[in-house]
Design a protein around this motif. Sequence first.
Motif, PDB file in Angstrom:
ATOM      1  N   LEU A  94       0.831  -1.209   0.000  1.00 22.94           N
ATOM      2  CA  LEU A  94       0.000   0.000   0.000  1.00 22.94           C
ATOM      3  C   LEU A  94       0.864   1.257   0.000  1.00 22.94           C
ATOM      4  CD1 LEU A  94      -2.841  -0.959   2.528  1.00 22.94           C
ATOM      5  CD2 LEU A  94      -3.001  -0.775   0.037  1.00 22.94           C
ATOM      6  N   THR A  95       1.977   1.224   0.717  1.00 28.21           N
ATOM      7  CA  THR A  95       2.872   2.376   0.756  1.00 28.21           C
ATOM      8  C   THR A  95       3.468   2.654  -0.620  1.00 28.21           C
ATOM      9  OG1 THR A  95       3.447   1.899   3.060  1.00 28.21           O
ATOM     10  CG2 THR A  95       4.917   3.355   1.850  1.00 28.21           C
ATOM     11  N   GLN A  96       3.874   1.612  -1.332  1.00 31.11           N
ATOM     12  CA  GLN A  96       4.443   1.785  -2.670  1.00 31.11           C
ATOM     13  C   GLN A  96       3.400   2.327  -3.645  1.00 31.11           C
ATOM     14  OE1 GLN A  96       5.912  -2.214  -3.298  1.00 31.11           O
ATOM     15  NE2 GLN A  96       8.007  -1.619  -2.797  1.00 31.11           N
ATOM     16  N   VAL A  97       2.166   1.807  -3.569  1.00 30.73           N
ATOM     17  CA  VAL A  97       1.105   2.288  -4.457  1.00 30.73           C
ATOM     18  C   VAL A  97       0.795   3.756  -4.173  1.00 30.73           C
ATOM     19  CG1 VAL A  97      -1.329   2.055  -5.073  1.00 30.73           C
ATOM     20  CG2 VAL A  97       0.096   0.010  -4.784  1.00 30.73           C
ATOM     21  N   LEU A  98       0.671   4.104  -2.892  1.00 30.28           N
ATOM     22  CA  LEU A  98       0.381   5.488  -2.528  1.00 30.28           C
ATOM     23  C   LEU A  98       1.511   6.411  -2.953  1.00 30.28           C
ATOM     24  CD1 LEU A  98      -1.379   7.584  -1.134  1.00 30.28           C
ATOM     25  CD2 LEU A  98      -0.342   6.917   1.054  1.00 30.28           C
ATOM     26  N   SER A  99       2.749   5.971  -2.793  1.00 28.02           N
ATOM     27  CA  SER A  99       3.899   6.775  -3.193  1.00 28.02           C
ATOM     28  C   SER A  99       3.875   7.064  -4.688  1.00 28.02           C
ATOM     29  CB  SER A  99       5.197   6.056  -2.810  1.00 28.02           C
ATOM     30  OG  SER A  99       6.322   6.774  -3.268  1.00 28.02           O
ATOM     31  N   MET A 100       3.591   6.062  -5.500  1.00 30.33           N
ATOM     32  CA  MET A 100       3.561   6.260  -6.948  1.00 30.33           C
ATOM     33  C   MET A 100       2.405   7.167  -7.361  1.00 30.33           C
ATOM     34  SD  MET A 100       4.785   5.969  -9.901  1.00 30.33           S
ATOM     35  CE  MET A 100       6.162   4.883  -9.535  1.00 30.33           C
ATOM     36  N   ARG A 101       1.233   6.974  -6.770  1.00 30.26           N
ATOM     37  CA  ARG A 101       0.092   7.834  -7.115  1.00 30.26           C
ATOM     38  C   ARG A 101       0.384   9.280  -6.737  1.00 30.26           C
ATOM     39  NH1 ARG A 101      -4.647   5.290  -8.397  1.00 30.26           N
ATOM     40  NH2 ARG A 101      -5.769   7.196  -7.897  1.00 30.26           N
ATOM     41  N   ASP A 134      14.518  20.532 -14.564  1.00 30.90           N
ATOM     42  CA  ASP A 134      14.294  19.142 -14.961  1.00 30.90           C
ATOM     43  C   ASP A 134      14.597  18.185 -13.812  1.00 30.90           C
ATOM     44  OD1 ASP A 134      17.484  18.388 -16.460  1.00 30.90           O
ATOM     45  OD2 ASP A 134      16.925  20.143 -15.305  1.00 30.90           O
ATOM     46  N   GLN A 135      15.676  18.489 -13.059  1.00 35.21           N
ATOM     47  CA  GLN A 135      16.011  17.622 -11.929  1.00 35.21           C
ATOM     48  C   GLN A 135      14.970  17.731 -10.823  1.00 35.21           C
ATOM     49  OE1 GLN A 135      18.007  18.881  -8.860  1.00 35.21           O
ATOM     50  NE2 GLN A 135      18.844  16.949  -8.122  1.00 35.21           N
ATOM     51  N   ARG A 136      14.449  18.924 -10.601  1.00 36.80           N
ATOM     52  CA  ARG A 136      13.453  19.115  -9.540  1.00 36.80           C
ATOM     53  C   ARG A 136      12.160  18.355  -9.864  1.00 36.80           C
ATOM     54  NH1 ARG A 136      14.643  24.804  -6.687  1.00 36.80           N
ATOM     55  NH2 ARG A 136      16.648  25.266  -7.629  1.00 36.80           N
ATOM     56  N   ILE A 137      11.775  18.352 -11.134  1.00 36.13           N
ATOM     57  CA  ILE A 137      10.533  17.677 -11.512  1.00 36.13           C
ATOM     58  C   ILE A 137      10.722  16.162 -11.574  1.00 36.13           C
ATOM     59  CG2 ILE A 137       8.850  17.401 -13.378  1.00 36.13           C
ATOM     60  CD1 ILE A 137       9.272  20.362 -14.038  1.00 36.13           C
ATOM     61  N   ALA A 138      11.802  15.710 -12.200  1.00 34.71           N
ATOM     62  CA  ALA A 138      11.989  14.282 -12.428  1.00 34.71           C
ATOM     63  C   ALA A 138      12.531  13.556 -11.208  1.00 34.71           C
ATOM     64  CB  ALA A 138      12.924  14.056 -13.617  1.00 34.71           C
ATOM     65  N   ASP A 139      13.440  14.194 -10.468  1.00 32.92           N
ATOM     66  CA  ASP A 139      14.135  13.497  -9.385  1.00 32.92           C
ATOM     67  C   ASP A 139      13.628  13.926  -8.007  1.00 32.92           C
ATOM     68  OD1 ASP A 139      15.965  11.801  -8.199  1.00 32.92           O
ATOM     69  OD2 ASP A 139      17.542  13.302  -8.146  1.00 32.92           O
ATOM     70  N   ASP A 140      13.607  15.237  -7.765  1.00 33.71           N
ATOM     71  CA  ASP A 140      13.235  15.716  -6.431  1.00 33.71           C
ATOM     72  C   ASP A 140      11.821  15.320  -6.045  1.00 33.71           C
ATOM     73  OD1 ASP A 140      15.700  16.788  -6.123  1.00 33.71           O
ATOM     74  OD2 ASP A 140      15.125  18.875  -6.439  1.00 33.71           O
ATOM     75  N   LEU A 141      10.879  15.376  -6.988  1.00 35.54           N
ATOM     76  CA  LEU A 141       9.501  15.003  -6.672  1.00 35.54           C
ATOM     77  C   LEU A 141       9.404  13.526  -6.294  1.00 35.54           C
ATOM     78  CD1 LEU A 141       7.271  16.890  -9.265  1.00 35.54           C
ATOM     79  CD2 LEU A 141       7.288  17.169  -6.782  1.00 35.54           C
ATOM     80  N   SER A 142      10.130  12.689  -7.023  1.00 35.78           N
ATOM     81  CA  SER A 142      10.130  11.266  -6.689  1.00 35.78           C
ATOM     82  C   SER A 142      10.711  11.029  -5.302  1.00 35.78           C
ATOM     83  CB  SER A 142      10.943  10.493  -7.737  1.00 35.78           C
ATOM     84  OG  SER A 142      11.077   9.139  -7.369  1.00 35.78           O
ATOM     85  N   GLN A 143      11.847  11.654  -5.029  1.00 30.07           N
ATOM     86  CA  GLN A 143      12.477  11.476  -3.729  1.00 30.07           C
ATOM     87  C   GLN A 143      11.610  12.042  -2.603  1.00 30.07           C
ATOM     88  OE1 GLN A 143      15.353   9.726  -3.152  1.00 30.07           O
ATOM     89  NE2 GLN A 143      15.090   9.208  -5.306  1.00 30.07           N
ATOM     90  N   MET A 144      10.936  13.168  -2.875  1.00 28.20           N
ATOM     91  CA  MET A 144      10.089  13.787  -1.847  1.00 28.20           C
ATOM     92  C   MET A 144       8.970  12.845  -1.418  1.00 28.20           C
ATOM     93  SD  MET A 144       6.948  15.381  -1.214  1.00 28.20           S
ATOM     94  CE  MET A 144       6.304  16.006  -2.753  1.00 28.20           C
ATOM     95  N   THR A 145       8.285  12.218  -2.386  1.00 25.85           N
ATOM     96  CA  THR A 145       7.184  11.327  -2.028  1.00 25.85           C
ATOM     97  C   THR A 145       7.691  10.103  -1.276  1.00 25.85           C
ATOM     98  OG1 THR A 145       7.327  10.293  -4.219  1.00 25.85           O
ATOM     99  CG2 THR A 145       5.752  12.078  -3.949  1.00 25.85           C
ATOM    100  N   ILE A 146       8.802   9.537  -1.749  1.00 24.67           N
ATOM    101  CA  ILE A 146       9.340   8.332  -1.105  1.00 24.67           C
ATOM    102  C   ILE A 146       9.773   8.627   0.324  1.00 24.67           C
ATOM    103  CG2 ILE A 146      11.255   6.687  -1.138  1.00 24.67           C
ATOM    104  CD1 ILE A 146      11.140   6.840  -4.216  1.00 24.67           C
ATOM    105  N   TRP A 147      10.581   9.697   0.494  1.00 28.85           N
ATOM    106  CA  TRP A 147      11.112  10.008   1.829  1.00 28.85           C
ATOM    107  C   TRP A 147      10.017  10.487   2.773  1.00 28.85           C
ATOM    108  CZ3 TRP A 147      15.378   8.018   3.262  1.00 28.85           C
ATOM    109  CH2 TRP A 147      16.435   7.847   2.386  1.00 28.85           C
ATOM    110  N   THR A 148       9.071  11.297   2.267  1.00 26.21           N
ATOM    111  CA  THR A 148       8.014  11.810   3.134  1.00 26.21           C
ATOM    112  C   THR A 148       7.149  10.668   3.670  1.00 26.21           C
ATOM    113  OG1 THR A 148       7.952  13.906   1.932  1.00 26.21           O
ATOM    114  CG2 THR A 148       6.056  13.376   3.291  1.00 26.21           C
ATOM    115  N   LEU A 149       6.747   9.767   2.774  1.00 24.98           N
ATOM    116  CA  LEU A 149       5.927   8.648   3.217  1.00 24.98           C
ATOM    117  C   LEU A 149       6.693   7.734   4.168  1.00 24.98           C
ATOM    118  CD1 LEU A 149       3.791   7.427   0.175  1.00 24.98           C
ATOM    119  CD2 LEU A 149       2.999   8.373   2.341  1.00 24.98           C
TER     120      LEU A 149
END
Length: 576
Positions: A94-101, A134-149
């Motif tokens: 559930l955590t992985q699904v929520l992170s991706m969404r 480009d890095q903020r959109i592609a990388d930082d957003l992904s890392q933000m969701t993963i680390w925050t959750l």
Amino acid sequence: MQTTKTPPPHRLSDWKVILPYWRSEEKWRAFAMLGGIIGLSFFYVRAAVWFGKWNQSFFDAMFAFRAQDCLALLPPYLLMSALSTAIYVVQIYLTQVLSMRWRLWNTRVYLRQYLSHETYYRLEHGLEQADNPDQRIADDLSQMTIWTLRLGLDAIQAITTLISFSIVLWDVGGTLTFTWHGHTFHIPGYLFLGTVLATLLTSLVLERFGGPLVNANYRQQHYDADLRAGLMDVRRNSEQIAFYGGEDAENLRFSRYLAQIASNWRSVVAYTWRANVITSFFHQTASCLLWVMLIPKVLAHTLTIGLYSRINAAFMQARSSLQWFIDNYTDLATLRSILQRLSEFERVVAHPFEKSILRQTGASPDVRIENLVLRRPDGSVLTTLPDLTLHAGERWMICGASGVGKSTLLRALAGLWGYGSGTVTFDTQHAMFVPQRPYVPDGTSLRQVLSYPATPDQYDTEAYEAVLKQVALAAYLPKLEDEAEWSQIFSPGEEQRLAIARVLLARPQIVFLDEATSALDEAQETLLYTLLVTLLPHATLVSVAHHAALRRFHQAILTLTPEGATLTRGTEAASD
């Protein structure tokens, strides 16, 4: 790429990066999944408490040599282990699904913001301060969701665990009673209180000596992004670099990037080393704290193997919960730096660039310029234009020395240049701008390249074939449906012919061309302008050009100088 390396101050506005998804149209599904994850964590903690009680019963039975009781305790242990495993697996899923969404929703929002109000243009041309979007959109957003959750859910589970096992420590530990200087003192729940005080003290020390790690991580992300952007530059401009033989120059440029990365990396290592020394020392000595606190029970002969096992398990769980901040300090520093970068990006896109040149959409087919003054970003004047009206169907050519503001005038007409004053009015819905270097999207069909920015189904196959033949690109007719890296296939001259083919397909009422045939020879230029004049006889045409041979295709010449602009019409313009 920006040269600013100092991160913005940490503000509560960073929460603006985290909260929008939880207020969006997906909020109910997101909260349902989050509630499920948190609910499972409660069950997981309760299972851990049960295991603590089971350990006391099992080891008491074992060391009392009651083998039958030990065997009887094994089936419920196996059943609870299976349940605990199932809870853990479902929680992770559930955590992985929520992170991706969450990531997909955020990325769509950021892309809309990035591609609105010419934000992408302003960031790329240094008109706004936010490096490497480009890095903020592609990388930082992904890392933000993963680390925050991960960190957020870990924190919730740590609180739940602390509440559950603090009760165990409080009850099982009992009250410490001692006499000092003739006074008797009673400390209830002393095992729990001692654990709390030791952990809080360590956390304060860690924040004091490891605090600069946040800024160091911010700078490291900036320097890493600069290196990636430089490598992308080499890919985009590989042919130009090869022609110049610029390998040594590029090596020197990348050496500077690497020197910045290495210099800041030493800061990251130093601050991480401090944090690791403190956390590692606390981990190694925490058990000593428990042993010291258990001395009164040892002296009173009330400590059994089973009781010690339960106290030790409760102590380890409570300590682990309390030291959540300590264990996750470096990850928190990384998350905080990511949130700062995203918050900075949010502030840029949330405040569109205020243009002092007013661009209006008019119903009239004329192009009107009123009191237009073009300035550089520093405020100095490029040129000034008198009140001008370009009537429908007229063709004007804009001339002048290099750097006087010819292309800047077209940027102002396109709404991309806001430095200056004045008003421009025309039918923007039926106008088309053709830059000197046309955009050729890669990885798409030639049909999509030709129709850009419209969709490929906008025109029929006969129309595509006709314009390719008209602009002397008939050799590409068999490849109309092929998908390829077209920017690597077309030559600069072919790209400019392709851009004119787009104009012939779209048939706009107003066409602005910024040196749109500069890569072509005179015969090809003549062919393309003849096509524009013949096939779009009622279109208004504005050309920025240097070649005198093109004057015969225009009815007026607008000459720009630093002192102002002059307009020459009719036969006099053609003979100049």
